[in-house]
Design a protein around this motif. Structure first.
Motif, PDB file in Angstrom:
ATOM      1  N   MET A   1     -75.718  13.942  90.350  1.00  0.00           N
ATOM      2  CA  MET A   1     -76.279  15.096  90.889  1.00  0.00           C
ATOM      3  C   MET A   1     -76.248  16.061  89.975  1.00  0.00           C
ATOM      4  SD  MET A   1     -74.681  16.595  94.347  1.00  0.00           S
ATOM      5  CE  MET A   1     -73.892  15.042  94.929  1.00  0.00           C
ATOM      6  N   SER A   2     -77.096  17.086  89.876  1.00  0.00           N
ATOM      7  CA  SER A   2     -77.004  18.291  88.758  1.00  0.00           C
ATOM      8  C   SER A   2     -75.941  18.918  89.049  1.00  0.00           C
ATOM      9  CB  SER A   2     -78.443  19.082  89.318  1.00  0.00           C
ATOM     10  OG  SER A   2     -78.133  20.415  88.854  1.00  0.00           O
ATOM     11  N   LYS A   3     -75.498  19.675  87.815  1.00  0.00           N
ATOM     12  CA  LYS A   3     -74.156  20.340  87.723  1.00  0.00           C
ATOM     13  C   LYS A   3     -74.254  21.694  88.576  1.00  0.00           C
ATOM     14  CE  LYS A   3     -72.224  18.509  83.494  1.00  0.00           C
ATOM     15  NZ  LYS A   3     -72.590  18.180  82.258  1.00  0.00           N
ATOM     16  N   LEU A   4     -75.545  22.216  88.652  1.00  0.00           N
ATOM     17  CA  LEU A   4     -75.430  23.480  89.443  1.00  0.00           C
ATOM     18  C   LEU A   4     -75.084  23.248  91.033  1.00  0.00           C
ATOM     19  CD1 LEU A   4     -78.498  25.470  87.714  1.00  0.00           C
ATOM     20  CD2 LEU A   4     -76.191  26.217  88.044  1.00  0.00           C
ATOM     21  N   LEU A   5     -75.665  21.887  91.266  1.00  0.00           N
ATOM     22  CA  LEU A   5     -75.534  21.843  92.759  1.00  0.00           C
ATOM     23  C   LEU A   5     -74.340  21.634  93.282  1.00  0.00           C
ATOM     24  CD1 LEU A   5     -77.386  21.445  94.843  1.00  0.00           C
ATOM     25  CD2 LEU A   5     -77.505  18.867  94.794  1.00  0.00           C
ATOM     26  N   TRP A   6     -73.209  21.429  92.170  1.00  0.00           N
ATOM     27  CA  TRP A   6     -71.931  21.210  92.613  1.00  0.00           C
ATOM     28  C   TRP A   6     -71.261  22.464  93.124  1.00  0.00           C
ATOM     29  CZ3 TRP A   6     -69.909  16.708  93.844  1.00  0.00           C
ATOM     30  CH2 TRP A   6     -70.206  15.802  93.030  1.00  0.00           C
ATOM     31  N   ILE A   7     -71.816  23.555  92.671  1.00  0.00           N
ATOM     32  CA  ILE A   7     -71.153  24.826  93.077  1.00  0.00           C
ATOM     33  C   ILE A   7     -71.231  25.041  94.674  1.00  0.00           C
ATOM     34  CG2 ILE A   7     -71.078  27.491  92.630  1.00  0.00           C
ATOM     35  CD1 ILE A   7     -72.165  26.779  89.953  1.00  0.00           C
ATOM     36  N   PRO A   8     -72.593  25.234  95.214  1.00  0.00           N
ATOM     37  CA  PRO A   8     -72.327  25.469  96.553  1.00  0.00           C
ATOM     38  C   PRO A   8     -71.859  24.301  97.522  1.00  0.00           C
ATOM     39  CG  PRO A   8     -74.631  24.902  95.460  1.00  0.00           C
ATOM     40  CD  PRO A   8     -73.846  25.032  94.413  1.00  0.00           C
ATOM     41  N   VAL A   9     -71.894  22.816  96.741  1.00  0.00           N
ATOM     42  CA  VAL A   9     -71.243  22.032  97.637  1.00  0.00           C
ATOM     43  C   VAL A   9     -69.751  22.347  97.620  1.00  0.00           C
ATOM     44  CG1 VAL A   9     -70.633  19.480  97.374  1.00  0.00           C
ATOM     45  CG2 VAL A   9     -72.949  20.204  97.225  1.00  0.00           C
ATOM     46  N   ALA A  10     -69.162  22.597  96.695  1.00  0.00           N
ATOM     47  CA  ALA A  10     -67.761  22.887  96.241  1.00  0.00           C
ATOM     48  C   ALA A  10     -67.420  24.201  97.357  1.00  0.00           C
ATOM     49  CB  ALA A  10     -67.351  23.289  94.898  1.00  0.00           C
ATOM     50  N   VAL A  11     -68.476  25.151  97.376  1.00  0.00           N
ATOM     51  CA  VAL A  11     -68.037  26.342  98.278  1.00  0.00           C
ATOM     52  C   VAL A  11     -67.976  25.854  99.536  1.00  0.00           C
ATOM     53  CG1 VAL A  11     -68.914  28.546  98.969  1.00  0.00           C
ATOM     54  CG2 VAL A  11     -68.770  27.963  96.430  1.00  0.00           C
ATOM     55  N   VAL A  12     -68.855  25.247  99.953  1.00  0.00           N
ATOM     56  CA  VAL A  12     -68.811  24.786 101.513  1.00  0.00           C
ATOM     57  C   VAL A  12     -67.769  24.112 101.754  1.00  0.00           C
ATOM     58  CG1 VAL A  12     -70.062  23.356 103.108  1.00  0.00           C
ATOM     59  CG2 VAL A  12     -71.474  24.829 101.632  1.00  0.00           C
TER      60      VAL A  12
END
Lengths: 344, 292, 249, 250, 409
Positions: free
Chosen positions: A1-12
């Protein structure tokens, strides 16, 4: 998974306890338990090619070890350790149990190994019942120590309010599980991408070549069994914390039984053997589906008569295994990759 | 002494049925190198068909229907799924059978509901007393049927064209193809036979004498005991299946009394584990020769 | 009788073993296929007998015509029934079965009426196999195993017999014996494709020959023509170019 | 340096190797040839520790190789390439080549998973790329192996063997399955490996053009016995060799 | 890539909104009670292995609620039942519990010992009075467990003294006890061990698991030990097997079992002919009991049009309702319809009357079973619920003296 995608996933994932009811959080935590265990199995069966149906047994080892190490009951064996130490100890003991199985794993191959490992599940069933002073016995089980991290208790104790939402035991446990899952995921990713992961794949793909490149096949197999068992052990600790009780199984189809072992294998296969994100996705399918369907069906009045949510999920995961083997041996991970390729 | 004798008899009676089940594993494994994890569900399926038909057509006809259906289901699984799998290595196919097993088992168990039907009407629970020991009729019939079927199987295996084709394919698929043996037919016939044997076995399993309970999820777990039987004997040895089946029956019966009942289930699997560690291909199995 | 056009074969995803082979087997002739190991000889036979798939190989292009029939897409069991029968490299007899059972297996695809005649022919050709009928085939010596492998193939009443290195690992005397048998089989009216590394034996039996080299036909012609030039194909010459790499420290 | 001393290998009643002796001297390119079934592969597997000989000795310098478990050989500087390219098809080229660095690196699950080995990994990955560039497969380094043509995977296999940083490189039929051009290129590469790295190479090969063109010394096996041992020129004209290959002279 | 990011962010926003409910709303102590309604919870196994028993109990619960509501309800409020099915799976129950718990005042049914074990801590923390459909005295360490009827250990003690009184057993005899591992079997064994000690019986106990089905080998062993009585704390299938083996092996001794070990379906099994030696001890009446209240329930059951064959679960479920009615009335009198109030009212209930469906119950002593009286019944194919009485409610001397594990703590 792309690194940027982690941020919203983590937020959720971090925000969910502020919105979701305890039931849904419980269901989510259950999926996380599945994910941690499935990551372990996908390393063993996917990365290193060692089929194992003993995952349920190592779950029990972890669960029991945590309860014994942290336990304070008078009539049972308990060392009363700090829960964090107990958790680490339980993981370590599970790893050792995995190493103890290594002589068998070193001699027996492929599908034979899968069947041989079934023996551990039956051994676990027997020991769980026989070693009542450790497990509490099937009659009453034993309550685990509440998990604490540097004095902060993962229970209803004390008040902690975030954004107007009181964080009680269930919410707190969510964050604990999230940390454990994230850690498990990160560690597995690190291992797979480097020297140790290469030696696993080498053992899986060609033992002779692995040997020629200096990989000690016997040791590598023992090592990956240890790692996989450690993951299962951690999942075992989580399951005890989730249930608030350690209760050894009364028969081979219980929490630590054959069905559990098969369910974990199903997660690894459905996710795509060897893929870590796949294992997580597999856990969502295999462990999440029955939970979510049950909750929805209770809310909406679905499923009446003999067709129950649990049954429907069994069908789904049985069919998923068949379809994956028939059409996409790479599982959900391969499908994910393909979608990604299509998009770029 | 009477107790010991009785336990031996109990063990042999059950062992005969385990042998039938184990033979089913072995036939499939020999022909295709696939370990069939769906064997238990074939057993359940056959039993279920006996159950739903026996009130209308009578027990004997229902038994035949059950046996044939289990055989046909096995055949269908092979033809419709395994034969069409893109990655046909035995390992993947074994995993596939796990999925098949889950689906069939859950559906049959759902249909059974809470009922616990017994299906061995012809002999169920009519024991014979003899010199202080009891001969359970199910065990007697099972031993007899197993002896007849296994003998027939061996004769067929040894002397018929089918037997030669199966053995040839088991030993060397390429050479078998080169003498004109049709791989798909041999494979299909192996599955069919395994299914038929499962159908026969369930007639004994879902009886009072054998399992104490009728057809249920438990029937499936009894079929699981054929796993250690097949492994102990050696997955590619037909003679091994018989020895393994009887061994499992005896280990189970004797450890119940002389160790503990709770340990009996583990005992069977531990014996299997020991056999595997000492002889990774089972007692009668042929060793894998690895070519580098 | 058999004609192959532009045959290309690949193993796995990428290894090309035959790069467009053309050859013809004359009616009732013996064709020797020569070449060093790795030249694609066995691959060629597997392609004809339809067993490539068992080695994860596929025909990517070209045709194999047998009489009026295209056989390059057929199942090996079908091909045997049309009369094209192979003896694989390394004999591959059913070692755990008896000699008699091996021969029975060989006759599985044969019409029942022809089986007895086929069996008689094998007995006449290799009387030794009758003596050893009840012995486990795995216990036979190498030469006997080769006879059994050929005998087993004859049980299928071949019109075209494919032999893959029958001399492999055999002492010279036995090689001669096998050569005689091949001649005899041919004399009885069966066409033969004989794949050999042992060129002298093959050339003494065949009337036509081809030499394969890295997956394509390097030479073809009558046995006399080939015999003259085969030596250099077996023991040959080089050419270089430059890049550099330093030692790791 | 590598010495085989009267090595005999039996499988049941079958004698696969019969008192085979020869020596591979440092820096030389030594070819092992023979007709199919002559025992070359068995010999190779004895050297690489996969088969245990019935009698005889295999020494690398002072070290008796038979005393060691086979995975230790890589650490002694023996690199091996396989006949059937025993690579991981799902992994990338780099991943495959990096496996060769196994004995040159350290780190188990904990060290790896905690990224303690990250810098080491980078250093070795750079060397692996260097080796791939040298073999002319630098462009394919990050591609999954399964998508590459066979000629490239052959080179990956050799690259992996070189990644061991060997003093002795064992090549098992490197030209098998290659076309004429690829074989010629391979010959050049093998020659370069020897001259650039100065390491000894033991080569089992069927392609005589290749062998005779580049080998310094040739050992010929037939029926498990050494029937000739000498320079390519000697061997090419040796009557025993001709007989073994072509059958009895006509 | 950016689009993907955007979507994820959108999901992050939408997902919580969709699920957003009363999260953060303060928990009140009067959960499950409004001016018009009292909601009680049922956590049943309607699809798992104990489907037939649990369904019958649920139907009993429903019949009771209907009767109460027809009579004007309790405390001026109608009774509403909130039922969920966990299929005997502890993990499912664990997620369902937080969903149902905030809606109910108490649980009139909680089936399944693994479920009870998994939820024990929650029940205590939430102070929600619960009637488990399990009769283990081990559960009484949870002050909120309201067990309707006596417990397995006491059933065994009463049953053994019945057999001894009838001359089927003498001091010093050998007896065998087959029990399934788990709280059910272990609790039964606790009782038989106590009695064996008192009467110098030689007790041979055999632990089995709930999925074991063939007890022939076990009974063979017991025969070798020369047992005079076989005790069963098992599942119905296992009871059938043990009874059949008892007869087949020519042992033919009386068999004493707890209530859950019998199912009327056994009467249609091949073991039916071997059931004449079976004695069932229970604190609740069989479906066909010859008492007015039981007959009334049987009629109502028929009138309600339920399709399932009846079993003892129905009168039991009704009796639980009656006990709850008593407790709720007491709480109403105390003007405290909170969970604390219910718990207090339960402890004040010292003689709940159920019209002899269960013996009079006393919840006044924490840790002690509410009654020590049992019936003894025998299988009878001609009776509608499959059993007939052979002994009306009684309490053995030995049972009086027995101290339950959490009594007086």
């Amino acid at each position: 998974m792309s690194k940027l995608l982690w941020i919203p996933v983590a937020v959720v994932l971090l925000a969910l306890p502020l919105y979701l009811d305890a039931s849904w959080l419980k269901a989510g935590q259950y999926m996380m338990i599945g994910a941690v265990g499935a990551i372990g199995l996908t390393l063993l069966s996917g990365q290193a090619g060692q089929l194992s149906l003993a995952h349920g047994f190592f779950l029990l080892v972890g669960a029991t070890s945590y309860s014994v190490l942290s336990g304070t009951d008078d009539d049972l064996v308990g060392l009363g350790l700090n829960p964090l130490l107990a958790l680490i100890g339980a993981v370590a003991i599970s790893a050792l149990a995995g190493v103890a199985f290594a002589p068998v794993a070193g001699r027996v191959r492929g599908i034979y190994l899968g069947v041989a490992s079934l023996a551990l599940v039956f051994l676990g069933l027997y020991l769980g019942q026989a070693a009542g002073s450790l497990t509490g016995g099937t009659s009453t089980g034993r309550a685990p120590a509440t998990f604490e991290l540097f004095g902060f208790s993962f229970s209803n104790e004390g008040t902690l309010i975030v954004a107007g939402v009181p964080l009680r035991g269930t919410e707190r446990l969510w964050y604990l599980f999230l940390i454990l899952l994230a850690l498990s995921y990160w560690l597995a990713k690190g291992a797979v991408g480097t020297r140790i992961g290469r030696s696993w794949r080498a053992v899986r793909d060609n033992e002779a070549a692995a040997t020629a490149m200096g990989v000690d096949v016997r040791r590598t197999k023992a090592g990956v069994f240890a790692v996989s068992s450690a993951y299962a052990g951690l999942a075992g600790v989580m399951i005890v914390l989730w249930f608030d009780i350690l209760k050894p199984d009364e028969n081979e189809f219980g929490t630590y039984g054959i069905n559990t072992s098969i369910a974990f294998l199903a997660m690894a296969i459905i996710g795509g053997l060897g893929s870590i994100p796949g294992a997580v996705a597999g856990a969502v399918v295999v462990y999440g589906l029955p939970q979510l369907l049950t909750l929805y069906s209770t809310d909406l009045g679905w499923f009446t008569g003999s067709v129950t949510p649990v049954l429907v999920s069994s069908f789904v995961y049985g069919a998923a295994i068949v379809l994956v083997v028939l059409f996409e041996p790479g599982g959900l991970a391969a499908i994910g990759r393909r979608i990604k390729e299509l998009r770029s | 002494m009477t107790t010991f004798l009785q336990l031996m008899l109990n063990g042999l009676g059950k062992g005969a049925v385990f042998a039938l089940l184990a033979l089913g594993f072995v036939v499939i494994f020999k022909a295709t190198e696939v370990v069939n994890f769906a064997h238990g569900s074939l057993v359940l399926f056959g039993g279920y068909l006996v159950l739903v038909t026996k009130d209308t057509v009578g027990w004997a006809a229902a038994a035949v229907i059950g046996i044939v259906s289990a055989g046909l289901l096995a055949l269908a699984v092979e033809r419709l799924l395994l034969a069409r799998s893109r990655h046909a290595d035995p390992f993947s196919l074994a995993l596939l059978t796990i999925g098949v097993d889950v689906i069939i088992t859950e559906e049959v168990v759902r249909r059974l509901g809470v009922s616990l039907p017994f299906i061995g009407d012809a002999w169920d629970a009519k024991p014979l007393q003899f010199a202080g020991v009891t001969l359970f009729r199910t065990h007697l019939v099972a031993l007899g049927v197993a002896a007849v079927l296994i003998t027939a199987f061996f004769l067929a295996f040894r002397y018929t064209t089918w037997g030669i084709a199966l053995r040839a394919q088991a030993e060397n698929p390429e050479a078998a193809a080169l003498v004109g043996i049709r791989r798909s037919r041999v494979t299909a016939s192996a599955w069919l036979i395994a299914g038929l044997l499962a159908g026969v076995a369930v007639l004994f399993i879902a009886t009072q004498d054998f399992s104490g309970a009728g057809l249920s999820r438990g029937t499936h777990s009894i079929a699981l005991a054929a796993f250690p039987a097949a492994i102990i004997g050696g997955l590619d040895s037909t003679a091994g299946a018989i020895v393994g089946g009887l061994a499992v029956g005896l280990v189970d019966a004797l450890s119940t009394e002389y160790i503990s009942f709770a340990f009996a289930k583990s005992a069977v699997f531990l014996v299997m584990l020991v056999v595997l560690v000492v002889r990774p291909a089972g007692l009668f199995g042929t060793r894998e020769t690895t070519r580098v | 009788m058999l004609s192959i056009r532009n045959l290309r074969v690949r193993y796995g995803r990428s290894m090309t073993a035959l790069h467009g082979v053309d050859l013809d087997v004359p009616d009732d002739g013996v064709l020797a296929v020569l070449g060093t190991n790795g030249a694609g000889k066995s691959t060629l036979l597997r392609a004809i007998s339809g067993t490539l798939r068992l080695h994860r190989g596929v025909i990517t292009a070209g045709t194999i015509q047998y009489g009026d029939l295209r056989i390059d897409r057929l199942d090996p069991a079908r091909i045997v029934r049309y009369g094209v029968v192979g003896v694989p490299e390394g004999r591959q007899i059913f070692a755990r079965m008896t000699v008699a059972e091996n021969l029975r297996a060989g006759g599985i695809a044969t019409k029942p009426a022809e089986r007895a005649a086929a069996r008689k022919r094998v007995s006449a050709l290799f009387p030794l196999l009758d003596e050893r009928a009840d012995q486990r085939a795995g216990l036979l010596s190498g030469g006997e195993q080769q006879m059994l492998a050929i005998g087993r193939a004859l049980m299928a009443v071949p019109k075209l017999l494919l032999l893959d290195e029958p001399s492999l690992g055999l002492a010279p005397k036995l090689v001669e014996r096998i050569g005689e048998a091949v001649r005899e089989i041919h004399a009885q009216g069966t066409a033969v494709v004989l794949v050999e590394q042992n060129a002298s034996m093959a050339l003494s039996v065949a009337d036509q020959a081809v030499v394969l080299s890295v997956g394509s036909v390097a030479l073809s012609g009558s046995t006399e023509e080939i015999a003259a030039s085969v030596h250099q194909h077996y023991l040959g010459t080089p050419a270089p170019e430059r890049r550099s790499l330093a030692r790791w420290s | 340096m590598l010495v085989l001393d009267r090595v005999t290998l039996r499988f049941g009643g079958l004698v696969a190797l019969d008192e085979v002796s020869f020596t591979v001297t440092p820096g030389s390119l030594h070819a092992l040839i023979g007709p199919n079934g002559a025992g070359k592969s068995s010999c190779f597997n004895v050297i690489s520790g996969l088969y245990r000989p019935t009698s005889g000795a295999v020494r690398l310098g002072e070290q008796n190789l038979l005393e060691l478990r086979p995975h230790r050989l890589a650490g002694l500087g023996i690199g091996r390439a396989f006949q059937n390219t025993a690579l991981s098809t799902h992994s990338t080229v780099l991943d495959n080549v990096l496996l060769g660095r196994h004995t040159l690196t350290r780190g188990g699950f904990i060290a790896c998973s905690l990224r303690w080995t990250r810098r080491e990994e980078k250093r070795h990955a750079a060397r692996a790329r260097e080796i791939c560039d040298f073999l002319g497969i630098g462009a394919a380094v990050d591609q999954p192996l399964g998508s590459l043509p066979y000629g490239v995977t052959k080179k990956v296999d050799i690259a992996r063997a070189l990644a061991v940083e060997p003093n002795l490189l064992l090549l098992d039929e490197p030209a098998a399955g290659l076309n004429t051009e690829e074989t010629a290129e391979l010959a050049a590469t093998i020659g370069q490996i020897r001259t650039d790295l100065g390491i000894a190479i033991l080569l089992v090969e069927h392609d005589m053009d290749l062998v005779m063109g580049i080998a310094d010394q040739v050992t010929v096996l037939d029926f498990g016995r050494v029937i000739a041992d000498g320079t390519p020129g000697d061997v090419q004209t040796d009557p025993d060799v001709i007989k073994a290959y072509l059958g009895a002279t006509t | 890539m950016r689009r993907l990011l955007f979507k994820a962010a959108a999901v992050a926003l939408v997902l919580p909104l969709a699920a957003c409910s009363t999260k953060g709303g303060a928990e009140t102590n009067s959960t499950g009670v409004t001016d018009k309604e009292i909601t009680l919870g049922v956590m049943a196994d309607l699809s798992g292995p104990f489907k037939s028993l649990s369904t019958a109990i649920t139907q009993g619960n429903e019949l009771w609620a209907k009767d109460v509501n027809a009579a004007g309800g309790v405390c001026g409020r109608q009774i509403k039942l909130e039922t969920v099915d966990h299929g005997y799976k502890a993990d499912t129950a664990k997620t369902l519990y937080p969903q149902i718990e905030p809606k109910v005042l108490g649980f009139v049914q909680l089936t399944g010992s693994p479920v009870m074990a998994a939820l024990g801590k929650n029940i205590e923390a939430d102070k929600v009075t619960t009637t488990p459909a399990s009769w283990s005295s081990e559960l009484l360490n949870n002050p909120y467990a309201m067990i309707v009827g006596t417990t397995y250990d006491i059933e065994m003690i009463d049953g053994l003294s019945y057999l001894q009184e009838k001359g089927m057993l003498a001091d010093g005899d050998s007896v065998g006890h087959i029990y399934v591992d788990g709280e059910y079997g272990a609790n039964g064994l606790r009782g038989s061990k106590y009695y064996a000690e008192q009467h110098k019986l030689q007790l041979h106990d055999v632990k089995i698991t709930s999925t074991d089905t063939d007890l022939t080998n076990v009974v063979t062993g017991l025969k070798g030990q020369g047992v005079k009585v076989i005790l069963l704390t098992t599942t119905p299938k296992q009871t059938g097997s043990a009874a059949a083996a008892n007869k087949a092996l020519g042992l033919n001794v009386p068999i004493l079992s707890n209530n859950p070990a019998f199912d009327p379906a056994l009467l249609k099994s091949p073991a039916a002919s071997a059931l004449d030696k079976l004695y069932i001890v229970a604190s609740t009446v069989p479906f066909s009991a010859d008492i007015p209240k039981a007959k009334e329930i049987a009629q109502k059951y028929a009138a309600a049009g339920y399709k399932e064959p009846p079993n003892a679960g129905t009168p039991y479920g009704y009796a639980v309702g009656e006990v709850w009615g008593t407790v709720l009335k007491k709480a109403c009198e105390n003007k405290d319809l909170t969970r604390d109030g219910i718990h207090k009212a339960m402890q004040q209930t010292t003689s709940a009357d159920t019209g002899d469906l269960v013996a009079a119950l006393n919840f006044g002593t924490p840790g002690a079973p509410a009654t020590r009286q049992v019936y003894v019944a025998q299988p009878d194919a001609s009776a509608p619920g499959g059993t007939k009485y052979v002994q009306p409610l009684f309490e053995a001397e030995a049972a009086k003296a027995y101290k339950a594990p959490h009594e007086g703590q």
